[in-house]
Design an enzyme around this catalytic site. Structure first.
Site, PDB file in Angstrom:
ATOM      1  N   ASP A 149    -164.058  54.389  56.569  1.00  0.00           N
ATOM      2  CA  ASP A 149    -164.315  55.821  56.715  1.00  0.00           C
ATOM      3  C   ASP A 149    -163.685  56.317  58.006  1.00  0.00           C
ATOM      4  O   ASP A 149    -163.585  55.570  58.986  1.00  0.00           O
ATOM      5  CB  ASP A 149    -165.821  56.100  56.752  1.00  0.00           C
ATOM      6  CG  ASP A 149    -166.507  55.774  55.439  1.00  0.00           C
ATOM      7  OD1 ASP A 149    -165.895  56.004  54.379  1.00  0.00           O
ATOM      8  OD2 ASP A 149    -167.651  55.288  55.466  1.00  0.00           O
ATOM      9  N   ASP A 184    -164.383  59.666  49.145  1.00  0.00           N
ATOM     10  CA  ASP A 184    -165.674  60.370  49.167  1.00  0.00           C
ATOM     11  C   ASP A 184    -165.476  61.862  48.926  1.00  0.00           C
ATOM     12  O   ASP A 184    -166.281  62.505  48.234  1.00  0.00           O
ATOM     13  CB  ASP A 184    -166.372  60.164  50.514  1.00  0.00           C
ATOM     14  CG  ASP A 184    -166.729  58.719  50.779  1.00  0.00           C
ATOM     15  OD1 ASP A 184    -166.968  57.974  49.812  1.00  0.00           O
ATOM     16  OD2 ASP A 184    -166.755  58.327  51.960  1.00  0.00           O
TER      17      ASP A 184
END
Length: 213
Positions: A149, A184
């Protein structure tokens, strides 16, 4: 929306997602960050669990290793389910907005499962060093990878709720704390489309006969 257009969209999302992750993984040390704007940072972290970094071992009486394997296998089955759903709605010439949403969700799910399956076997550790791709000493093994991420939007940091608000008045809060990735974003966008365009996405065939391409 045709199968060809859906596949093109999926491939584009996957390329952007994986290129960004590999770049971050091979150029950033864990938790290293770069401020792009005051409200947007590139901050490298790795997610070992589900949404918001949750681990199954935090919920169930199982080890971290078993929880990670279970989560990866669950994601694989979920991808097959979403993939079949996408194939079915394209075959049935469902509304374009539904196919678009499911295509984004599928692309995002595949993007994150690539990390979970392969990254542990091809990258070495990112702690106190920049990781090497195809390392001789990977940090894990197949099915035990961590999801990369890097997108962080600290739009509001350490603000205080007005004292007149019941229960939370005077408490500090931040917006937006989660750190996420392109995959995401694709999933969230797809889900958002389904929520906000629900009636159009799940309209009866007679209502969308002239919408298909």
């Amino acid at each position: 929306m045709s199968l060809k257009k859906s596949l093109i969209l999926i491939v584009i999302v996957l390329l952007i997602d994986q290129i960004s992750k590999i770049y971050i993984k091979t150029h950033f040390v864990y938790q290293e960050s770069i401020e792009v704007f005051s409200w947007f940072k590139i901050l490298f972290i790795e997610n070992e669990g589900a949404a918001w970094g949750t681990k199954l071992s935090d919920i169930l009486p199982i080890s971290d290793t078993a929880g990670k394997l279970f989560l990866t296998i669950f994601r694989i089955f979920a991808i097959f389910g979403i993939g079949y759903w996408l194939y079915d709605i394209i075959k049935k010439q469902s509304p374009k907005v539904l196919i678009l949403a499911v295509s984004l969700i599928f692309a995002g799910a595949v993007g994150n499962i690539i990390d979970s399956i392969f990254y542990g076997a091809i990258f070495d550790d990112s702690y106190r060093q920049v990781a090497t791709m195809f390392s001789d000493e990977p940090y894990g093994k197949l099915f035990y990878g961590k999801v990369v991420d890097m997108l962080y939007f600290p739009i509001i940091k350490n603000a205080t709720w007005p004292s007149w608000i019941p229960f939370i008045g005077g408490d500090t809060f931040s917006f937006f704390d989660p750190i996420f990735n392109i995959a995401d974003t694709a999933i969230s966008t797809g889900v958002g489309i389904l929520i906000f365009f629900n009636k159009k996405a799940f309209a009866k065939p007679v209502e969308v006969e002239n919408q298909n391409v």
